[in-house]
Design a protein around this motif. Structure first.
Motif, PDB file in Angstrom:
ATOM      1  N   ARG B 344       0.825  -1.203   0.000  1.00 10.71           N
ATOM      2  CA  ARG B 344       0.000   0.000   0.000  1.00 10.71           C
ATOM      3  C   ARG B 344       0.860   1.254   0.000  1.00 10.71           C
ATOM      4  NH1 ARG B 344      -2.024  -0.586   6.334  1.00 10.71           N
ATOM      5  NH2 ARG B 344      -1.493  -2.763   5.935  1.00 10.71           N
ATOM      6  N   GLY B 345       2.185   1.124   0.178  1.00 11.23           N
ATOM      7  CA  GLY B 345       3.081   2.262   0.378  1.00 11.23           C
ATOM      8  C   GLY B 345       3.667   2.166   1.769  1.00 11.23           C
ATOM      9  N   LYS B 346       4.772   2.874   2.003  1.00 10.61           N
ATOM     10  CA  LYS B 346       5.421   2.757   3.312  1.00 10.61           C
ATOM     11  C   LYS B 346       4.535   3.358   4.397  1.00 10.61           C
ATOM     12  CE  LYS B 346      10.337   2.490   2.270  1.00 10.61           C
ATOM     13  NZ  LYS B 346      10.439   2.512   0.798  1.00 10.61           N
ATOM     14  N   PHE B 347       4.478   2.689   5.542  1.00  2.13           N
ATOM     15  CA  PHE B 347       3.774   3.284   6.682  1.00  2.13           C
ATOM     16  C   PHE B 347       4.502   2.959   7.971  1.00  2.13           C
ATOM     17  CE2 PHE B 347       1.723  -0.926   6.471  1.00  2.13           C
ATOM     18  CZ  PHE B 347       1.627  -1.290   7.800  1.00  2.13           C
ATOM     19  N   THR B 348       4.207   3.775   8.994  1.00  2.26           N
ATOM     20  CA  THR B 348       4.800   3.543  10.313  1.00  2.26           C
ATOM     21  C   THR B 348       3.702   3.169  11.293  1.00  2.26           C
ATOM     22  OG1 THR B 348       4.567   5.885  10.819  1.00  2.26           O
ATOM     23  CG2 THR B 348       6.687   5.164   9.920  1.00  2.26           C
ATOM     24  N   ILE B 349       4.091   2.815  12.502  1.00  3.89           N
ATOM     25  CA  ILE B 349       3.113   2.422  13.526  1.00  3.89           C
ATOM     26  C   ILE B 349       3.075   3.505  14.603  1.00  3.89           C
ATOM     27  CG2 ILE B 349       2.477   0.624  15.179  1.00  3.89           C
ATOM     28  CD1 ILE B 349       2.535  -0.591  12.495  1.00  3.89           C
ATOM     29  N   SER B 350       1.861   3.920  14.966  1.00  4.48           N
ATOM     30  CA  SER B 350       1.726   4.951  16.000  1.00  4.48           C
ATOM     31  C   SER B 350       2.043   4.354  17.371  1.00  4.48           C
ATOM     32  CB  SER B 350       0.304   5.489  16.000  1.00  4.48           C
ATOM     33  OG  SER B 350      -0.561   4.522  16.551  1.00  4.48           O
ATOM     34  N   PRO B 351       2.301   5.216  18.377  1.00  2.00           N
ATOM     35  CA  PRO B 351       2.557   4.677  19.722  1.00  2.00           C
ATOM     36  C   PRO B 351       1.425   3.775  20.215  1.00  2.00           C
ATOM     37  CG  PRO B 351       3.070   7.007  19.637  1.00  2.00           C
ATOM     38  CD  PRO B 351       2.446   6.669  18.321  1.00  2.00           C
ATOM     39  N   ALA B 352       0.181   4.059  19.771  1.00  3.72           N
ATOM     40  CA  ALA B 352      -0.954   3.240  20.204  1.00  3.72           C
ATOM     41  C   ALA B 352      -1.015   1.908  19.451  1.00  3.72           C
ATOM     42  CB  ALA B 352      -2.252   4.017  20.015  1.00  3.72           C
ATOM     43  N   GLY B 353      -0.214   1.752  18.381  1.00  4.47           N
ATOM     44  CA  GLY B 353      -0.180   0.483  17.669  1.00  4.47           C
ATOM     45  C   GLY B 353      -0.969   0.451  16.377  1.00  4.47           C
ATOM     46  N   ASN B 354      -1.329   1.607  15.849  1.00  4.35           N
ATOM     47  CA  ASN B 354      -2.121   1.658  14.619  1.00  4.35           C
ATOM     48  C   ASN B 354      -1.290   2.250  13.484  1.00  4.35           C
ATOM     49  OD1 ASN B 354      -4.925   1.223  13.628  1.00  4.35           O
ATOM     50  ND2 ASN B 354      -4.732   3.377  13.069  1.00  4.35           N
ATOM     51  N   PRO B 355      -1.499   1.790  12.225  1.00  7.26           N
ATOM     52  CA  PRO B 355      -0.719   2.350  11.126  1.00  7.26           C
ATOM     53  C   PRO B 355      -0.955   3.852  10.939  1.00  7.26           C
ATOM     54  CG  PRO B 355      -1.773   0.328  10.424  1.00  7.26           C
ATOM     55  CD  PRO B 355      -2.322   0.652  11.781  1.00  7.26           C
ATOM     56  N   VAL B 356       0.149   4.585  10.689  1.00  8.28           N
ATOM     57  CA  VAL B 356       0.064   5.979  10.266  1.00  8.28           C
ATOM     58  C   VAL B 356       0.272   5.939   8.769  1.00  8.28           C
ATOM     59  CG1 VAL B 356       1.079   8.266  10.467  1.00  8.28           C
ATOM     60  CG2 VAL B 356       1.033   6.739  12.452  1.00  8.28           C
ATOM     61  N   ARG B 372      -7.227   7.354  -7.528  1.00  8.17           N
ATOM     62  CA  ARG B 372      -7.434   8.681  -8.086  1.00  8.17           C
ATOM     63  C   ARG B 372      -6.452   9.697  -7.496  1.00  8.17           C
ATOM     64  NH1 ARG B 372      -8.677   6.810 -11.643  1.00  8.17           N
ATOM     65  NH2 ARG B 372     -10.637   6.523 -12.729  1.00  8.17           N
ATOM     66  N   SER B 373      -6.397   9.749  -6.159  1.00  9.12           N
ATOM     67  CA  SER B 373      -5.486  10.705  -5.525  1.00  9.12           C
ATOM     68  C   SER B 373      -5.266  10.289  -4.079  1.00  9.12           C
ATOM     69  CB  SER B 373      -6.084  12.109  -5.576  1.00  9.12           C
ATOM     70  OG  SER B 373      -7.284  12.126  -4.825  1.00  9.12           O
ATOM     71  N   VAL B 374      -4.332  10.955  -3.416  1.00  8.07           N
ATOM     72  CA  VAL B 374      -4.164  10.740  -1.986  1.00  8.07           C
ATOM     73  C   VAL B 374      -5.156  11.654  -1.274  1.00  8.07           C
ATOM     74  CG1 VAL B 374      -2.587  10.905  -0.037  1.00  8.07           C
ATOM     75  CG2 VAL B 374      -1.748  10.148  -2.263  1.00  8.07           C
ATOM     76  N   ALA B 375      -6.118  11.067  -0.588  1.00  8.23           N
ATOM     77  CA  ALA B 375      -7.147  11.879   0.071  1.00  8.23           C
ATOM     78  C   ALA B 375      -6.549  12.609   1.270  1.00  8.23           C
ATOM     79  CB  ALA B 375      -8.318  11.007   0.501  1.00  8.23           C
ATOM     80  N   VAL B 376      -5.864  11.893   2.133  1.00  5.40           N
ATOM     81  CA  VAL B 376      -5.173  12.504   3.273  1.00  5.40           C
ATOM     82  C   VAL B 376      -3.836  11.797   3.417  1.00  5.40           C
ATOM     83  CG1 VAL B 376      -5.222  13.030   5.727  1.00  5.40           C
ATOM     84  CG2 VAL B 376      -7.358  12.936   4.464  1.00  5.40           C
ATOM     85  N   LYS B 377      -2.770  12.587   3.536  1.00  8.13           N
ATOM     86  CA  LYS B 377      -1.445  11.998   3.611  1.00  8.13           C
ATOM     87  C   LYS B 377      -1.062  11.709   5.068  1.00  8.13           C
ATOM     88  CE  LYS B 377       2.923  12.308   1.250  1.00  8.13           C
ATOM     89  NZ  LYS B 377       2.741  10.872   0.962  1.00  8.13           N
ATOM     90  N   GLY B 378      -0.448  10.561   5.314  1.00  3.49           N
ATOM     91  CA  GLY B 378       0.054  10.218   6.642  1.00  3.49           C
ATOM     92  C   GLY B 378      -0.970  10.418   7.749  1.00  3.49           C
ATOM     93  N   LEU B 379      -2.167   9.879   7.556  1.00  2.70           N
ATOM     94  CA  LEU B 379      -3.240  10.078   8.537  1.00  2.70           C
ATOM     95  C   LEU B 379      -3.030   9.166   9.747  1.00  2.70           C
ATOM     96  CD1 LEU B 379      -5.900  11.523   9.175  1.00  2.70           C
ATOM     97  CD2 LEU B 379      -7.098   9.636   8.062  1.00  2.70           C
ATOM     98  N   SER B 380      -3.042   9.789  10.925  1.00  2.00           N
ATOM     99  CA  SER B 380      -2.865   9.035  12.162  1.00  2.00           C
ATOM    100  C   SER B 380      -4.164   9.031  12.950  1.00  2.00           C
ATOM    101  CB  SER B 380      -1.752   9.684  12.987  1.00  2.00           C
ATOM    102  OG  SER B 380      -1.593   8.986  14.194  1.00  2.00           O
ATOM    103  N   ASP B 381      -4.551   7.861  13.448  1.00  2.00           N
ATOM    104  CA  ASP B 381      -5.751   7.778  14.275  1.00  2.00           C
ATOM    105  C   ASP B 381      -5.527   8.583  15.552  1.00  2.00           C
ATOM    106  OD1 ASP B 381      -8.347   6.021  14.826  1.00  2.00           O
ATOM    107  OD2 ASP B 381      -7.188   6.140  16.675  1.00  2.00           O
ATOM    108  N   PRO B 382      -6.545   9.348  16.001  1.00  2.00           N
ATOM    109  CA  PRO B 382      -6.323  10.155  17.210  1.00  2.00           C
ATOM    110  C   PRO B 382      -6.088   9.323  18.475  1.00  2.00           C
ATOM    111  CG  PRO B 382      -8.613  10.298  16.474  1.00  2.00           C
ATOM    112  CD  PRO B 382      -7.855   9.599  15.392  1.00  2.00           C
ATOM    113  N   ALA B 383      -6.394   8.035  18.427  1.00  2.00           N
ATOM    114  CA  ALA B 383      -6.160   7.126  19.563  1.00  2.00           C
ATOM    115  C   ALA B 383      -6.723   7.688  20.856  1.00  2.00           C
ATOM    116  CB  ALA B 383      -4.661   6.820  19.716  1.00  2.00           C
ATOM    117  N   ARG B 384      -7.970   8.120  20.798  1.00  2.00           N
ATOM    118  CA  ARG B 384      -8.598   8.707  21.982  1.00  2.00           C
ATOM    119  C   ARG B 384      -8.756   7.644  23.067  1.00  2.00           C
ATOM    120  NH1 ARG B 384     -11.905  11.231  17.615  1.00  2.00           N
ATOM    121  NH2 ARG B 384     -10.905  13.241  17.326  1.00  2.00           N
TER     122      ARG B 384
END
Lengths: 290, 388
Positions: B344-356, B372-384
């Motif tokens: 899917r492309g390179k991604f990292t893991i957030s401190p909470a354990g979810n892909p960024v 079509r396009s990148v809707a949001v780049k490097g989107l991180s879950d807010p991990a509320r």
């Protein structure tokens, strides 16, 4: 909600109710007359839907030929199934019936998985029914939905005629109210049961075939139908065709308007209806065999 | 009194223990796959397993120098059986790592069991926000997405297209509600307004009443969350009701992933957001798709990618500790530091354990979800609610 929307919603309710009736009528026959708790009934619905999927490339637009072949296959299948499994269940208690019919669900699901795989498949409606007509400003209503309702009404009338106007129907009704007496009068109750069971399977399969273009075919599709069908049968009164029809329409109405007005509670609406009916009439709306 | 017995017992214990640790070095790593192999999500379970095994095969059948031994349990997507099922793997089979599952309710039960038993858990699909939110744990990592992510991205896209009034529709269960929340957040931040949320009980597929309601309310757009058979039926019913001509239908990618053959013409030109698109033209994705097609004689989808990446993340963790699963804390930490070279492309893991990760906007063309396009780049879950 304006009047037009209200009427469309009523149409939705009736259409859903009629399709439910088609599946539930087979269940109420088997449950009410033979006294077998048949958890595998949803699988017969699934079987019908997958038959529609498998037969549609062979028959193309010969829609009624597809239905006819499907019904014949379902009757044969039901007849064999009764002979091989269900005929051993009549004298057993409900727990054993539940165990065996549950096992059949697992077998049918696994067979489906092996034969067709686990993907979702669409089933085309015949070309002459694939159009739609306008209903209100934005919405259109597919002709196939209208057709499915008409088909259900035809089957309901046919079923009513068979049960109330023929000799076979008379034996079925008699068998439902007192099977020992029927046997005593010299009716071959085993054959009668076999016919009723095959008919019940055919009704469920027919419902599946008619519903397939609307619902697509997918794993586990029988399960959700099964539960709602038991609700219909219990509300309607076990073994009563008329009761099943009334109950199906009631469930259709409660489900449809529940979703619109009480979205958060729509899951419980139908069961609330069942509870209320059972408090009011513990035997269901219609008594056994009427 | 026979004093030599305790000595003998002690000697025997030592022997067994010694043999045990020697055994552990060369012994295969026990991976417990808890996935749906029957029921609505059966196809997804198989695809995830295929993706996972593909990566392991590419590494010569080993991760971090350890052979992999699989233990499988069919979770049937049934949350009420989930605790029993996960305990079969943890207690009976003594697995070192858990991988699963698809259904969020099942995955929540797995997360709880993994925390209670301090077992490593890699989640290859279930998007429940809570898993990397209030339920997050140092030993839990997800290779897929949080429900919030694609929803939020679609909200941003819808608002940028000038949609003002939107309606949402979903099954009334965690995954659906979280996706809707994500959409609402992204959409209302962009100046739109969600006028009504419609829902129906899972897995009910009688949509006609709610479609009528949509037609009566006339929103500018509808955002829907469904999956599997429900997704097929909803998209078909929506088109059959003629609504797609006047009210565009948006959704997360699950609405059109793995379902296009069944949806046929009714899904054409639909826009969805997801962390993957089949036709991403990158060397990594092309190589992955080729290898998968060769191995399994079918085309991979997003679930295959998630299974593949679950194995990648696990592999990275094992490599950091040279295959010694006993160093669990070190391993969990390494699994969070990895940059995954995913199809899917390179991604990292957030401190909470979810892909960024990047979320893509895709359009349905034929049987494909085309990038079509990148809707949001490097989107991180807010991990509320995550306290890590």
């Amino acid at each position: 909600m304006d009047l037009a929307t209200f009427l469309v919603q009523c149409l939705n309710a009736v259409q859903y109710g009629l399709l439910l009736f088609l599946v539930a009528s087979g269940l109420t026959l088997i449950f009410g007359i033979m006294g077998v708790i048949n958890l595998a009934h949803g699988s017969f619905y699934m079987l019908g839907a997958y038959m529609a999927f498998a037969l549609s490339p062979l028959f193309g637009d010969w829609f009624f030929a597809r239905l006819a072949v499907g019904i014949v296959l379902a009757v044969v299948f039901g007849y064999l199934l009764e002979w091989a499994f269900f005929s051993f269940l009549y004298e057993r208690d409900h727990l054993q019936q539940v165990l065996m019919t549950y096992a059949l669900i697992l077998v049918f699901e696994e067979a489906r998985s092996l034969l067709v795989g686990n993907d979702v498949h669409g089933v085309p409606a015949p070309a002459w029914l694939s159009g739609s007509f306008r209903l209100g400003e934005l919405m259109s209503y597919p002709w196939y939905r209208v057709f499915s309702s008409v088909a259900c009404i035809v089957v309901a009338i046919g079923l009513y005629a068979v049960v109330n106007r023929t000799r076979l129907g008379m034996m079925i009704r008699a068998g439902a109210s007192n099977r020992d007496m029927v046997r005593g009068l010299g009716v071959d109750i085993r054959l009668l049961y076999r016919i009723v069971f095959a008919g019940g399977v055919a009704l469920a399969a027919l419902a599946g075939m008619i519903a397939a273009p609307l619902s697509s075919v997918y794993p586990g599709m029988g399960g959700s139908v099964l539960i709602i069908c038991f609700v219909v049968v219990v509300i309607g009164g076990i073994g009563s065709i008329t009761g099943a029809l009334i109950a199906s329409l009631l469930v259709g109405i409660v489900d449809t308007f529940g979703k619109v007005f009480f979205a958060e509670w729509s899951g419980v609406g139908v069961y609330l209806l069942m509870a209320i009916v059972l408090i009011w009439r513990p035997e269901g709306l219609m008594k056994r065999g009427h | 009194m026979r004093p030599q017995i305790p000595f003998r017992v002690a000697a025997a214990t030592l022997l067994v223990a010694g043999a045990g640790s020697a055994f552990a070095q060369g012994a295969p790593l026990k991976v417990g796959l808890m996935l749906p192999y029957t029921g609505t999500f059966a196809a997804i379970g198989t695809t995830i397993e295929n993706g996972f095994k593909l990566y392991v095969q590419e590494q010569g059948g080993k991760l971090g120098g350890r052979e992999i031994q699989y233990f499988k349990v069919d979770d049937e997507s049934d949350p009420s059986k989930a605790t029993d099922n996960v305990n079969k793997l943890i207690k009976r089979d003594n697995v070192d790592v858990l991988v699963g599952s698809v259904h969020s309710g099942v995955a929540l039960a797995m997360a709880k069991a993994a925390k209670d038993n301090n077992t490593l858990l890699v989640i290859p699909n279930a998007g429940a926000d809570a898993i990397t939110g209030p339920m997050c744990g140092a030993n839990i990592v997800r290779s897929s997405f949080s429900n919030w992510q694609p929803g939020y991205a679609m909200g941003v896209v819808a608002a940028s297209k000038g949609v003002k009034r939107a309606m949402t529709i979903t099954w009334n269960y965690a995954a659906g509600n979280e996706s809707i929340k994500g959409f609402t957040e992204g959409f209302e931040k962009g100046g739109g307004k969600v006028v009504k949320d419609l829902n129906l009980p899972f897995p009910n597929v009688e949509f006609q009443a709610l479609l009528t309601e949509i037609a009566a309310q006339k929103p500018d757009a509808v955002y829907a969350f469904f999956a599997g058979g429900g997704a097929v039926k909803f998209v078909k019913d929506y088109a059959a009701a003629g609504l797609n001509k006047s009210i565009p239908l948006y959704g997360p990618g699950f609405l059109t992933d793995g379902t296009l053959e069944a949806q046929g013409a009714s899904a054409q030109n639909m826009l969805t957001t997801l962390h993957y698109a089949d036709d991403l033209n990158t060397p990594k994705n092309n190589a992955f798709r080729k290898a998968y097609a060769l191995a399994y004689k079918s085309q991979p989808d997003v679930y295959a990618v998630q299974g593949y990446d679950a194995a990648q993340i696990l592999g990275a963790g094992l490599k950091a500790v040279n295959g010694d699963i006993a160093k669990r804390d070190q391993m969990s930490a390494a699994m969070r530091k990895v940059t995954v070279d995913s199809p899917r492309g390179k991604f990292t893991i957030s401190p909470a354990g979810n892909p960024v990760q990047d979320i893509y906007l895709r359009e349905v063309k034929g049987n494909n979800n085309e990038f079509r396009s990148v809707a949001v780049k490097g989107l991180s879950d807010p991990a509320r609610g995550c306290k890590l």
